[in-house]
Write a protein that holds these residues in place. Structure first.
Motif, PDB file in Angstrom:
ATOM      1  N   THR A   1      -7.176 -37.849 -23.657  1.00  0.00           N
ATOM      2  CA  THR A   1      -6.855 -38.142 -22.260  1.00  0.00           C
ATOM      3  C   THR A   1      -6.095 -36.985 -21.626  1.00  0.00           C
ATOM      4  OG1 THR A   1      -4.828 -39.369 -22.836  1.00  0.00           O
ATOM      5  CG2 THR A   1      -6.867 -40.624 -22.658  1.00  0.00           C
ATOM      6  N   ASP A   2      -6.574 -35.764 -21.796  1.00  0.00           N
ATOM      7  CA  ASP A   2      -5.926 -34.587 -21.225  1.00  0.00           C
ATOM      8  C   ASP A   2      -6.072 -34.576 -19.719  1.00  0.00           C
ATOM      9  OD1 ASP A   2      -6.077 -32.341 -23.833  1.00  0.00           O
ATOM     10  OD2 ASP A   2      -7.069 -34.283 -23.888  1.00  0.00           O
ATOM     11  N   SER A   3      -5.086 -33.943 -19.064  1.00  0.00           N
ATOM     12  CA  SER A   3      -5.153 -33.885 -17.606  1.00  0.00           C
ATOM     13  C   SER A   3      -4.687 -32.534 -17.113  1.00  0.00           C
ATOM     14  CB  SER A   3      -4.274 -34.986 -17.012  1.00  0.00           C
ATOM     15  OG  SER A   3      -4.276 -34.928 -15.624  1.00  0.00           O
TER      16      SER A   3
ATOM     17  N   ILE B   1     -24.465 -40.250  -6.579  1.00  0.00           N
ATOM     18  CA  ILE B   1     -23.589 -39.939  -7.706  1.00  0.00           C
ATOM     19  C   ILE B   1     -22.865 -38.645  -7.388  1.00  0.00           C
ATOM     20  CG2 ILE B   1     -23.498 -39.464 -10.171  1.00  0.00           C
ATOM     21  CD1 ILE B   1     -26.089 -41.005 -10.468  1.00  0.00           C
ATOM     22  N   PHE B   2     -21.556 -38.712  -7.326  1.00  0.00           N
ATOM     23  CA  PHE B   2     -20.748 -37.540  -6.989  1.00  0.00           C
ATOM     24  C   PHE B   2     -19.641 -37.376  -8.020  1.00  0.00           C
ATOM     25  CE2 PHE B   2     -18.985 -34.212  -4.545  1.00  0.00           C
ATOM     26  CZ  PHE B   2     -17.612 -34.365  -4.555  1.00  0.00           C
ATOM     27  N   VAL B   3     -19.508 -36.176  -8.551  1.00  0.00           N
ATOM     28  CA  VAL B   3     -18.455 -35.863  -9.512  1.00  0.00           C
ATOM     29  C   VAL B   3     -17.342 -35.119  -8.785  1.00  0.00           C
ATOM     30  CG1 VAL B   3     -17.869 -34.613 -11.617  1.00  0.00           C
ATOM     31  CG2 VAL B   3     -20.073 -35.782 -11.437  1.00  0.00           C
ATOM     32  N   SER B   4     -16.141 -35.707  -8.788  1.00  0.00           N
ATOM     33  CA  SER B   4     -15.021 -35.114  -8.055  1.00  0.00           C
ATOM     34  C   SER B   4     -14.076 -34.332  -8.948  1.00  0.00           C
ATOM     35  CB  SER B   4     -14.239 -36.206  -7.318  1.00  0.00           C
ATOM     36  OG  SER B   4     -13.727 -37.163  -8.225  1.00  0.00           O
ATOM     37  N   SER B   5     -13.961 -34.700 -10.215  1.00  0.00           N
ATOM     38  CA  SER B   5     -13.065 -33.971 -11.106  1.00  0.00           C
ATOM     39  C   SER B   5     -13.438 -34.235 -12.559  1.00  0.00           C
ATOM     40  CB  SER B   5     -11.596 -34.346 -10.869  1.00  0.00           C
ATOM     41  OG  SER B   5     -11.389 -35.729 -11.098  1.00  0.00           O
ATOM     42  N   VAL B   6     -13.074 -33.281 -13.413  1.00  0.00           N
ATOM     43  CA  VAL B   6     -13.281 -33.386 -14.851  1.00  0.00           C
ATOM     44  C   VAL B   6     -11.925 -33.173 -15.510  1.00  0.00           C
ATOM     45  CG1 VAL B   6     -14.474 -32.439 -16.859  1.00  0.00           C
ATOM     46  CG2 VAL B   6     -15.613 -32.480 -14.642  1.00  0.00           C
ATOM     47  N   ILE B   7     -11.471 -34.158 -16.319  1.00  0.00           N
ATOM     48  CA  ILE B   7     -10.120 -34.120 -16.880  1.00  0.00           C
ATOM     49  C   ILE B   7     -10.191 -34.351 -18.382  1.00  0.00           C
ATOM     50  CG2 ILE B   7      -7.840 -35.163 -16.856  1.00  0.00           C
ATOM     51  CD1 ILE B   7      -8.406 -36.074 -14.007  1.00  0.00           C
ATOM     52  N   PRO B   8      -9.812 -33.372 -19.203  1.00  0.00           N
ATOM     53  CA  PRO B   8      -9.507 -31.981 -18.864  1.00  0.00           C
ATOM     54  C   PRO B   8     -10.793 -31.199 -18.627  1.00  0.00           C
ATOM     55  CG  PRO B   8      -9.398 -32.247 -21.211  1.00  0.00           C
ATOM     56  CD  PRO B   8      -9.671 -33.622 -20.657  1.00  0.00           C
TER      57      PRO B   8
ATOM     58  N   ALA C   1     -15.109 -26.954 -30.876  1.00  0.00           N
ATOM     59  CA  ALA C   1     -15.552 -27.871 -31.932  1.00  0.00           C
ATOM     60  C   ALA C   1     -16.006 -29.207 -31.378  1.00  0.00           C
ATOM     61  CB  ALA C   1     -14.421 -28.091 -32.939  1.00  0.00           C
ATOM     62  N   GLY C   2     -15.665 -29.493 -30.108  1.00  0.00           N
ATOM     63  CA  GLY C   2     -16.023 -30.786 -29.523  1.00  0.00           C
ATOM     64  C   GLY C   2     -15.161 -31.898 -30.090  1.00  0.00           C
ATOM     65  N   GLY C   3     -15.610 -33.141 -29.879  1.00  0.00           N
ATOM     66  CA  GLY C   3     -14.878 -34.283 -30.407  1.00  0.00           C
ATOM     67  C   GLY C   3     -13.690 -34.703 -29.578  1.00  0.00           C
ATOM     68  N   GLU C   4     -13.506 -34.109 -28.398  1.00  0.00           N
ATOM     69  CA  GLU C   4     -12.376 -34.456 -27.547  1.00  0.00           C
ATOM     70  C   GLU C   4     -12.820 -35.435 -26.458  1.00  0.00           C
ATOM     71  OE1 GLU C   4      -9.644 -30.463 -27.828  1.00  0.00           O
ATOM     72  OE2 GLU C   4     -11.207 -30.494 -26.302  1.00  0.00           O
ATOM     73  N   THR C   5     -11.869 -36.203 -25.958  1.00  0.00           N
ATOM     74  CA  THR C   5     -12.156 -37.183 -24.908  1.00  0.00           C
ATOM     75  C   THR C   5     -11.978 -36.537 -23.538  1.00  0.00           C
ATOM     76  OG1 THR C   5     -11.415 -38.991 -26.318  1.00  0.00           O
ATOM     77  CG2 THR C   5     -11.557 -39.436 -23.964  1.00  0.00           C
ATOM     78  N   VAL C   6     -12.996 -36.693 -22.682  1.00  0.00           N
ATOM     79  CA  VAL C   6     -12.968 -36.125 -21.334  1.00  0.00           C
ATOM     80  C   VAL C   6     -13.313 -37.230 -20.344  1.00  0.00           C
ATOM     81  CG1 VAL C   6     -14.088 -34.505 -19.750  1.00  0.00           C
ATOM     82  CG2 VAL C   6     -13.545 -33.789 -22.078  1.00  0.00           C
ATOM     83  N   GLU C   7     -12.573 -37.272 -19.234  1.00  0.00           N
ATOM     84  CA  GLU C   7     -12.828 -38.244 -18.176  1.00  0.00           C
ATOM     85  C   GLU C   7     -13.516 -37.547 -17.007  1.00  0.00           C
ATOM     86  OE1 GLU C   7      -9.047 -41.243 -18.996  1.00  0.00           O
ATOM     87  OE2 GLU C   7      -9.021 -39.898 -17.257  1.00  0.00           O
ATOM     88  N   ILE C   8     -14.621 -38.140 -16.521  1.00  0.00           N
ATOM     89  CA  ILE C   8     -15.345 -37.619 -15.368  1.00  0.00           C
ATOM     90  C   ILE C   8     -15.116 -38.604 -14.223  1.00  0.00           C
ATOM     91  CG2 ILE C   8     -17.600 -36.991 -14.481  1.00  0.00           C
ATOM     92  CD1 ILE C   8     -17.833 -35.942 -17.403  1.00  0.00           C
ATOM     93  N   LEU C   9     -14.430 -38.146 -13.181  1.00  0.00           N
ATOM     94  CA  LEU C   9     -14.107 -39.000 -12.047  1.00  0.00           C
ATOM     95  C   LEU C   9     -15.069 -38.723 -10.895  1.00  0.00           C
ATOM     96  CD1 LEU C   9     -10.198 -38.724 -12.090  1.00  0.00           C
ATOM     97  CD2 LEU C   9     -11.682 -40.259 -13.384  1.00  0.00           C
TER      98      LEU C   9
ATOM     99  N   GLN D   1     -23.516 -35.268 -23.679  1.00  0.00           N
ATOM    100  CA  GLN D   1     -22.252 -35.728 -24.250  1.00  0.00           C
ATOM    101  C   GLN D   1     -22.360 -37.209 -24.619  1.00  0.00           C
ATOM    102  OE1 GLN D   1     -19.978 -33.027 -24.488  1.00  0.00           O
ATOM    103  NE2 GLN D   1     -21.872 -32.088 -23.736  1.00  0.00           N
ATOM    104  N   THR D   2     -21.474 -37.667 -25.484  1.00  0.00           N
ATOM    105  CA  THR D   2     -21.478 -39.067 -25.908  1.00  0.00           C
ATOM    106  C   THR D   2     -20.675 -39.903 -24.922  1.00  0.00           C
ATOM    107  OG1 THR D   2     -21.645 -38.421 -28.228  1.00  0.00           O
ATOM    108  CG2 THR D   2     -20.903 -40.665 -27.769  1.00  0.00           C
ATOM    109  N   VAL D   3     -21.334 -40.839 -24.235  1.00  0.00           N
ATOM    110  CA  VAL D   3     -20.662 -41.690 -23.256  1.00  0.00           C
ATOM    111  C   VAL D   3     -19.944 -42.819 -23.994  1.00  0.00           C
ATOM    112  CG1 VAL D   3     -20.966 -43.236 -21.299  1.00  0.00           C
ATOM    113  CG2 VAL D   3     -22.317 -41.135 -21.450  1.00  0.00           C
ATOM    114  N   LEU D   4     -18.623 -42.951 -23.753  1.00  0.00           N
ATOM    115  CA  LEU D   4     -17.826 -43.991 -24.390  1.00  0.00           C
ATOM    116  C   LEU D   4     -17.677 -45.221 -23.502  1.00  0.00           C
ATOM    117  CD1 LEU D   4     -15.010 -41.757 -25.921  1.00  0.00           C
ATOM    118  CD2 LEU D   4     -17.128 -42.540 -27.001  1.00  0.00           C
ATOM    119  N   SER D   5     -17.517 -45.018 -22.202  1.00  0.00           N
ATOM    120  CA  SER D   5     -17.367 -46.147 -21.278  1.00  0.00           C
ATOM    121  C   SER D   5     -17.701 -45.682 -19.863  1.00  0.00           C
ATOM    122  CB  SER D   5     -15.946 -46.711 -21.316  1.00  0.00           C
ATOM    123  OG  SER D   5     -14.999 -45.754 -20.863  1.00  0.00           O
ATOM    124  N   VAL D   6     -18.074 -46.657 -19.014  1.00  0.00           N
ATOM    125  CA  VAL D   6     -18.456 -46.352 -17.629  1.00  0.00           C
ATOM    126  C   VAL D   6     -17.848 -47.399 -16.709  1.00  0.00           C
ATOM    127  CG1 VAL D   6     -20.346 -46.023 -16.002  1.00  0.00           C
ATOM    128  CG2 VAL D   6     -20.665 -45.391 -18.399  1.00  0.00           C
TER     129      VAL D   6
END
Length: 589
Positions: free
Chosen positions: A33-35, A354-361, A367-375, A392-397
């Motif tokens: 959950t990086d920001s 569909i509009f992407v406003s930010s990518v966090i982080p 190496a991958g394997g990190e959690t990223v939020e697409i707002l 990428q692997t989608v975890l939740s929407v």
């Protein structure tokens, strides 16, 4: 019909006292959950006052939700800083400021931290409930992370209602379960049947209704409880149910048609979107109707229909004659012309893109394997996310946020690499707008030093190599001493690797130090570099001339054991020659 559960009014809680503070050096990435927040203007290069660099500051929190009822209401705050142009960390010892508003760091809301390899961590203690904003500031650059701090009476999970609460026994329709303080991951069952989870927010769970495990004859219904476990298989696990929360209905002659879902439920204002309405009780002579606000009722063009599915096309939004402040929503329902009965109404959303406003982080480990939020907006049900061409692997929407787990950077990409972020609807094929990028950090390690820094030519033992970026490829490392490869390695952290010291691989040279014509051999001193290779990308980092294979003396045969009469006294070597005190004596006089 909507079923509601009673919720209780919560009492205020007195302010809690804070607990201690711990500051650590973060040697390896791994929090989620990086920001990061990039500055609007370039930050100053530490120490030079020029303001020529910009810093990307990533703030993480583990956990990102804190319950004040917990005996240890703390979270580890991680800071990572890189130059936005080069990806390099600030100089060692760079100072930055860390601030909080609803909690403390060692009893203070503002502290000064020291970066090492661009990283820092601290223990945050929550004091007051609310949404805490942790801010890290370096010159004119900032990074922020929001932490949810729950009042003890607010940390309780509860369900309120679900919509729709009626559906076909075959299942498959989309439904929403509403509540408070919902935590991922969740488990949902309709009676004893597991439901597919489509998306989770703190107040809503979107599911695909499972088929009824018990047959429901035509003209009858089956009522089941909807059971939810929030924080499934975690320390925050809690369960609640809506008794009689869902009704499987099989329709029948003379019954009202029922619409359970519209797929998709949004489309462009130009119309022409193919929509599948799922439900029950659709007769052989039905019509699909649409109306926006107080505009005219429009009959829509049907493609095909059955007793449970009607497929139709949406009209141009202009034909709905919406007002100037129209919110883009139009009601859709089905009329059975044989019985004259009308279904319930569901909402279709016009103008949804569909509009992407930010990518966090926006920066991640190769190496991958990190959690990223697409707002953004326009996210619904089945979505795909791509960084470049890599899915990428989608975890939740949710309608405004997609959480993914990153895939590794492409093999062979060893420098900092920016890839465009694209979101695609599987249902409609529509792709996102916006020009945001995700940056894979450099996959090349940096070798700074080695200890010990010397060995005999035969090798043996192990050495510790210090630097940064070790193991960033996620597949271990290969270490070379000059051209010789270590037989075993161990990545201790991103800044430390241990490796066995191999033999130099060189051969000794001939020598005759005493000039007696008798040749010996010796190893010469050899200075080599240390190379670390990150796998599987194959990215390398080398520090030249930092390790020494030590030379040896010339190992000529001593005069008192060389089989010659070196002093001409007719006596040869020890013990025959009285001038020799031992076989290793190099003089017969």
């Amino acid at each position: 019909m909507t079923i509601f559960k009673k919720l209780f009014v919560r009492k205020p809680l007195p302010l809690l006292a804070s607990v201690g503070f711990t500051s650590l050096l973060l040697l390896a990435a791994g929090c989620s959950t990086d920001s990061p927040t990039a500055p609007s203007q370039g930050g100053q290069n530490p120490g030079d006052g020029q303001g020529s660099n910009q810093w990307v500051i990533t703030v993480t929190a583990s956990p990102s939700t804190i319950e004040l009822a917990n005996n240890n209401p703390t979270s580890v705050i991680g800071i990572s800083v890189v130059n936005s142009s080069t990806g390099a960390a600030p100089p060692e010892g760079t100072l930055f400021q860390l601030t909080a508003g609803l909690g403390m760091f060692e009893g203070e809301q503002t502290v000064t931290g020291t970066l090492s390899f661009g990283r820092f961590s601290a223990l945050y203690t929550a004091v007051t409930p609310g949404n805490e904003v942790i801010t890290a500031t370096l010159e004119r650059s900032i990074g922020q992370k929001v932490i949810q701090i729950l009042h003890p009476d607010e940390s309780g999970f509860a369900l309120t209602h679900m919509e729709p609460n009626t559906g076909d026994p075959a299942g498959g329709q989309t439904a929403s379960i509403f509540g408070i303080n919902i935590r991922e991951p969740v488990k949902v069952t309709f009676g004893s049947d597991d439901a597919e989870i489509l998306g989770v927010t703190p107040t809503r769970i979107r599911v695909r209704v499972p088929p009824s495990s018990t047959p429901v004859p035509v003209g009858t219904t089956r009522t089941v409880s909807v059971n939810v476990t929030s924080g499934f298989n975690t320390q925050f696990s809690a369960s609640d149910s809506i008794n009689g929360g869902y009704v499987y209905s099989h329709g029948g002659t003379g019954t009202f048609p029922q619409v359970f879902s519209l797929e998709p439920d949004n489309g462009p204002t130009a119309g022409g979107t193919t929509v599948v309405a799922r439900g029950s009780g659709f007769g052989s002579n039905v019509r699909v109707m649409m109306q926006a606000e107080s505009g005219p009722v429009i009959e829509l063009q049907q493609i095909n229909s059955s007793s449970t599915v009607v497929t139709f096309l949406t009209p141009n939004a202009a034909s709905l004659a919406p007002s100037s402040n129209w919110n883009g929503e139009a009601d859709v329902w089905i009329i059975d012309l044989t019985t004259g009965l009308s279904s319930n109404k569901l909402v279709f959303h016009y103008g949804a893109t569909i509009f992407v406003s930010s990518v966090i982080p926006a920066v991640g480990n190769p190496a991958g394997g990190e959690t990223v939020e697409i707002l953004g907006s326009g996210f619904d049900t089945a979505m795909q996310v791509f960084f470049g061409s890599a899915e990428q692997t989608v975890l939740s929407v949710t309608p405004t946020k997609i959480t993914v787990r990153t895939s590794p950077a492409p093999v062979g990409v060893c420098t900092e690499t920016q890839l465009p972020v694209k979101v695609r609807s599987i249902l409609t094929g529509v792709e996102s707008s916006g020009n945001l990028m995700f940056t894979y950090q450099s996959g090349s390690p940096l070798v700074a030093s080695v200890s010990p820094s010397s060995s005999s030519h035969s090798g043996g033992g192990s050495a510790t190599i210090s630097g940064s970026g070790f193991g960033s490829g996620g597949g271990g490392v290969v270490v070379r001493f000059g051209t010789s490869t270590s037989s075993s390695t161990n990545v201790i952290s991103s800044s430390s690797v241990t490796a066995s010291i191999p033999a130099s691989g060189t051969t000794p040279t001939a020598c005759d130090e005493n000039g007696d014509g008798i040749s010996g051999t010796q190893f010469m001193t050899q200075v080599v570099g240390i190379t670390v290779v990150n796998l599987p990308q194959g990215c390398t980092g080398t520090a030249a001339g930092i390790f020494t294979y030590l030379g040896t003396p010339c190992n000529e045969v001593p005069l008192c054991s060389n089989g010659l009469d070196d002093d001409g006294d007719t006596f040869i070597d020890f013990p025959a020659d009285p001038g020799c005190t031992s076989p290793t004596d190099n003089s017969e006089n």
